[in-house]
Design a protein around this motif. Structure first.
Motif, PDB file in Angstrom:
ATOM      1  N   LYS A  69       0.813  -1.222   0.000  1.00 18.88           N
ATOM      2  CA  LYS A  69       0.000   0.000   0.000  1.00 18.88           C
ATOM      3  C   LYS A  69       0.843   1.268   0.000  1.00 18.88           C
ATOM      4  N   ARG A  70       2.023   1.197   0.620  1.00 22.78           N
ATOM      5  CA  ARG A  70       2.868   2.389   0.734  1.00 22.78           C
ATOM      6  C   ARG A  70       4.053   2.380  -0.230  1.00 22.78           C
ATOM      7  N   GLY A  71       4.290   1.226  -0.887  1.00 20.26           N
ATOM      8  CA  GLY A  71       5.324   1.154  -1.909  1.00 20.26           C
ATOM      9  C   GLY A  71       6.753   1.082  -1.408  1.00 20.26           C
ATOM     10  N   LEU A  72       6.963   0.749  -0.143  1.00 14.79           N
ATOM     11  CA  LEU A  72       8.316   0.653   0.377  1.00 14.79           C
ATOM     12  C   LEU A  72       8.984  -0.637  -0.082  1.00 14.79           C
ATOM     13  N   ASN A  73      10.294  -0.565  -0.268  1.00 15.77           N
ATOM     14  CA  ASN A  73      11.040  -1.793  -0.535  1.00 15.77           C
ATOM     15  C   ASN A  73      11.407  -2.437   0.810  1.00 15.77           C
ATOM     16  N   LEU A  74      11.979  -3.623   0.776  1.00 13.05           N
ATOM     17  CA  LEU A  74      12.243  -4.355   2.018  1.00 13.05           C
ATOM     18  C   LEU A  74      13.295  -3.674   2.882  1.00 13.05           C
ATOM     19  N   ALA A  75      14.235  -2.973   2.270  1.00 13.77           N
ATOM     20  CA  ALA A  75      15.223  -2.227   3.060  1.00 13.77           C
ATOM     21  C   ALA A  75      14.535  -1.107   3.847  1.00 13.77           C
ATOM     22  N   GLY A  76      13.592  -0.419   3.215  1.00 17.84           N
ATOM     23  CA  GLY A  76      12.830   0.621   3.901  1.00 17.84           C
ATOM     24  C   GLY A  76      11.975   0.053   5.015  1.00 17.84           C
ATOM     25  N   VAL A  77      11.367  -1.093   4.753  1.00 21.71           N
ATOM     26  CA  VAL A  77      10.553  -1.759   5.773  1.00 21.71           C
ATOM     27  C   VAL A  77      11.425  -2.130   6.967  1.00 21.71           C
TER      28      VAL A  77
END
Length: 98
Positions: A65-73
């Motif tokens: 929903k927010r479009g973050l990649n796994l590093a951002g998560v």
């Protein structure tokens, strides 16, 4: 009837994946990236807790929903852990003052 603790690992990967609406392989990727760490039985079966499921739902929200990649998560999850730890320390200090 005994209540199950939110930290108690009870769901195998197929059930956990179905409950959060993700593919089992996605859960394995999240584990490999260190985003979620299910417990393992003696036979290496992954078991997820309710808290793990909540974290998986958050990861799903952040990625889909927010479009973050796994590093951002991973950064966000680490910040949440840091904030939770700081709040617990603050509450302990406050209790000691009272």
């Amino acid at each position: 009837m005994n209540k199950i603790s939110p930290d108690e690992p009870v769901y195998v990967i197929s059930v956990a994946a179905r409950l959060v609406g993700l593919h089992e392989q996605t859960l394995r990727i999240y584990e490999k990236k260190g985003l979620v760490v299910p417990r393992r039985t003696d036979k290496k079966t992954r078991l997820y807790s309710m808290n793990d499921l909540k974290k998986l739902r958050l990861i799903k929200l952040l990625t889909q929903k927010r479009g973050l990649n796994l590093a951002g998560v991973k950064m966000i999850l680490e910040m949440i852990d840091d904030i939770d730890r700081a709040l617990r320390e603050f509450e302990e200090e406050l209790e000691n003052l009272l």
